[in-house]
Design a protein around this motif. Structure first.
Motif, PDB file in Angstrom:
ATOM      1  N   THR A  32      22.520  12.958 -83.990  1.00  0.00           N
ATOM      2  CA  THR A  32      22.834  11.925 -83.008  1.00  0.00           C
ATOM      3  C   THR A  32      21.523  11.365 -82.468  1.00  0.00           C
ATOM      4  O   THR A  32      20.481  12.018 -82.543  1.00  0.00           O
TER       5      THR A  32
ATOM      6  N   ARG B  64      21.848  14.038 -74.350  1.00  0.00           N
ATOM      7  CA  ARG B  64      22.947  13.176 -74.803  1.00  0.00           C
ATOM      8  C   ARG B  64      23.962  13.043 -73.676  1.00  0.00           C
ATOM      9  O   ARG B  64      23.985  13.853 -72.732  1.00  0.00           O
TER      10      ARG B  64
ATOM     11  N   GLU C  42      29.079   9.453 -81.128  1.00  0.00           N
ATOM     12  CA  GLU C  42      28.477   9.804 -82.427  1.00  0.00           C
ATOM     13  C   GLU C  42      28.900  11.177 -82.923  1.00  0.00           C
ATOM     14  O   GLU C  42      28.748  11.491 -84.096  1.00  0.00           O
TER      15      GLU C  42
END
Ligand SMILES: Cc1ncc(COP(=O)(O)O)c(C=O)c1O
Length: 412
Positions: free
Chosen positions: A113, A138, A172
């Motif tokens: 990702t 993330r 993702e």
């Protein structure tokens, strides 16, 4: 024909205060009391099975503890286990050793990702799923599970596919917990097929954590995500380990199953970049013994756990606590919302539910809210302990609740 001797003594407490195990030795820190019955960390109180302890003892006697590396025998033990236990044939080339399941998820997030990418998890879920996403920088997306009636009449968690379809559009990766901790769901083929189809449509990669795969209750089978992934043409891989099944979590070690050569190459590069080594002497010894000699063990263990599950369900029948009937894991998720006690993770003054279990019942369970907001008002109990411990815990729980009710009814 005489019955086979059990491979462990399910009545013996192998972990004890001062042994360095988290479950006993961190009680003061977690519960502010050293004397709660510890039914929290997801490992087992009784000893690992004899075929594992004997292999470790033999290895220990060698005195040879140099750098270790999995051999073809270890890989064959893994592929044999997956085929034999889960009807999941995989080639030896698909197996990638990892230091643990959560570290493997961290590496997967980094490898597949982009910084700031959205990663989906399904709370209430094993709490490191939250942190491992945040730690890699993330963004977390919560596809919360919903409680619905199952065909057999019991309430169980189901996935919210409508929300997932929306959330997958700009995500993702999905971290799947299969089977699910803490809800105890063994996701079925239809459910996993839907996950794979949605994720394939939006090019969301699935990392399937199958560490609880062997721990299904009698009559229930685990469905590897692999079974549905190919048909949907979804990008995925699975991470798992023998540590939960054979009670060797403190020894460490796990493996990923990565059929796609491109994905495997990229993941391998990430692992090598971390310079983590390829395994410990004891982890590999335990894995080989477990997977080559332990085919009978999961059923033996889960028969004992099922007995404890039934005792808890029976003990809370007339308390305002609803256990969620598990299909897998030795963890039981208790809906305590009917007790009317507040539950907030962040405010120590507002933890009436947690404080009742600790101070009044003398029990150290996992607080539901650490598994995410949908866990508010729930507690998770670990059933992998001698039955007398479960019985004592249930007696303490009943007594504490009755005392509380009696004090409420007494005129001031
Ligand atoms: C769903 C799940 N994944 C991973 C782990 C831990 O795995 P590891 O110790 O290999 O990182 C646990 C432990 O409780 C778990 O329940």
């Amino acid at each position: 024909m005489s019955a086979r001797q059990p491979s462990t003594d399910f009545t013996r407490l192998a972990q004890y205060p001062g042994s360095g195990c988290e479950k006993y030795d961190r009680r003061g820190e977690i519960f502010s009391r050293d004397d709660v019955i510890p039914l929290w960390v997801a490992d087992m109180d009784f000893p690992a099975p004899d075929f594992v302890t004997e292999a470790l003892a033999e290895r220990l006697a060698d005195g040879a503890f140099g750098y270790a590396k999995p051999t073809s025998e270890h890989v064959e033990a893994i592929t044999g286990w997956l085929a034999g236990q889960h009807d999941w044939p995989v080639g030896p080339e698909t197996i990638v050793p990892v230091p643990g399941v959560v570290p493997a998820m961290a590496m997967a997030i980094r490898a597949f990702t982009s910084p700031g990418a959205r990663v989906i998890i399904q709370p209430p879920v094993y709490f490191p799923f939250f942190q491992v996403v945040r730690d890699q920088g993330r963004e977390l997306v919560e596809n919360r599970l919903v409680e619905r009636d199952s065909p057999d009449g019991s309430r169980r968690y189901q996935m919210d596919f409508e929300a997932l379809e929306q959330q997958a559009r700009d995500a993702e990766m999905l971290l799947l917990c299969n089977p699910h901790n803490p809800g105890g769901r063994a996701w079925n083929e239809a459910e996993l097929g839907e996950v794979a189809a949605i994720c394939a449509r939006h090019d969301v990669m699935v990392i399937s954590d199958e560490i609880h795969m062997d721990l299904t209750y009698p009559g229930i089978r685990h469905t590897p995500f692999a079974r549905v992934a190919a048909a949907a043409d979804c990008r995925w891989f699975t991470v798992t380990a023998p540590g939960k099944t054979f009670n060797t979590a403190g020894i460490g070690g796990g493996y990923a199953v990565i059929p796609d050569p491109q994905v495997r190459k990229r993941f391998d590069r990430e692992c090598r970049g971390m310079h983590l080594g390829e395994g410990s002497v004891f982890g590999l010894t335990a894995l080989k013994a477990a997977y080559t000699q332990g085919a009978h063990w999961p059923a033996e263990l889960m028969r004992h756990v099922a007995g404890n599950r039934d005792r808890v369900i029976e003990a809370v029948r007339d308390l305002p606590i609803e256990p969620m009937a598990p299909e897998a894991t030795y963890l039981l998720w208790l809906d305590c919302r009917g007790m009317g006690l507040s539950d907030a993770a962040s405010d120590p003054e507002d933890r009436a539910l947690q404080r009742f279990f600790i101070d009044e019942a003398g029990l150290g369970l996992s607080q539901g809210i650490i598994f995410g907001e949908p866990g508010r008002g729930y507690m998770r109990i670990n059933l992998a302990t001698p039955t007398r411990v479960i019985d004592r815990a249930m007696a303490q729980l009943r007594e504490a609740w009755e005392k509380r009710m009696a004090s409420r009814q007494r005129p001031a």
